[in-house]
Enzyme design. Sequence first.
Site: not given
Length: 331
Positions: A113, A195, A198
């Site tokens: 992140k 995966k 979004k």
Amino acid sequence: MDKKVIYSAMQPSGVPSLGNYLGALKNWKNLQDEFNCIFAMANMHAITVRQDPSELKKNTRNLLALFLAIGIDPKEHIVYVQSDVRAHAEMSWILNCYTYMGELQRMTQFKDKSAKHEDNINAGLFTYPVLMAADILLYQADLVPVGEDQRQHLEITRDIAERFNNIYGDVFTIPEGYIPKVGARIMGLQNPERKMSKSESDNPNNVIYILDDLNNIANKIKRAVTDSDTEVRYGEDKPGISNLLNIYGAVTGKSIEEAEADFKGANYGEFKKCVADAVVEELRPIQERFKEISADKEYLNTVMAEGAERASKIADKTLAKARKKVGFAVR
Ligand code: TRP
């Protein structure tokens, strides 16, 4: 009353994908007979990346309506919004003081992140796993259903809890991971090596959102990448087809072998049509209930208020124990 407590939460950051649904939400629904379930909308985690406030508010209510639409029973179990329960912030502070920088620095999600949000590497992003530990430990959860991406966070939760218990005695239940009997890891339709999520959604056809228009959903499945082979078979060499078989299996409750058997001799077009139909029929009633429930604002307000109250009761009890142990006044 001797059912085990299972805890999970989801961030209200946009509409959940088919991957979130088949990998988590659909299982949550099935846990309700066996366990005392506590499900949260983790909006405090969500603000570790910038959110538009009105969007966040809307997404939180929508996620609650969705939980209810898939069949989570807010009377029998506890469904609540994380920020409605003050104990999370308080417990999170206490636990911060029992967590090492080095432990947090090792978290792969923090590294990922930070790379993705270089302009906003805030302290909340860093201590995110401590808030998650507070979530889990406040409710003395026995089990936490976790996907691969949250496993490290559960590990650190256990470490923090054990550390605290070692100093102060039995304060927290040490939670274990719960691997659902049927769990599905759904990959992107256009990029089946990764995966379905979004953040990968540069191509809108890659991700199905569970509130997407049903025709749109069917079309996305029909456009999913396959391979130059013609056989509907599960295999590492066939990520696209395998993913569609996983989706089909997760929706219908069939094993991969059974799913393969259903499509013996079928061509890709026929196969995709069946997968699309199965997904559409799964989501249709959910979407209908979602519409009804989200139109009933009063009902949603009531569920939220009751959830907050019931969650607070449990959380405050654990918080009081921890406060006493560290030497804070009993309130
Ligand atoms: N961090 C989790 C996610 O993004 C959501 C979450 C917050 C959670 N608190 C939790 C999951 C506690 C399990 C238990 O998926």
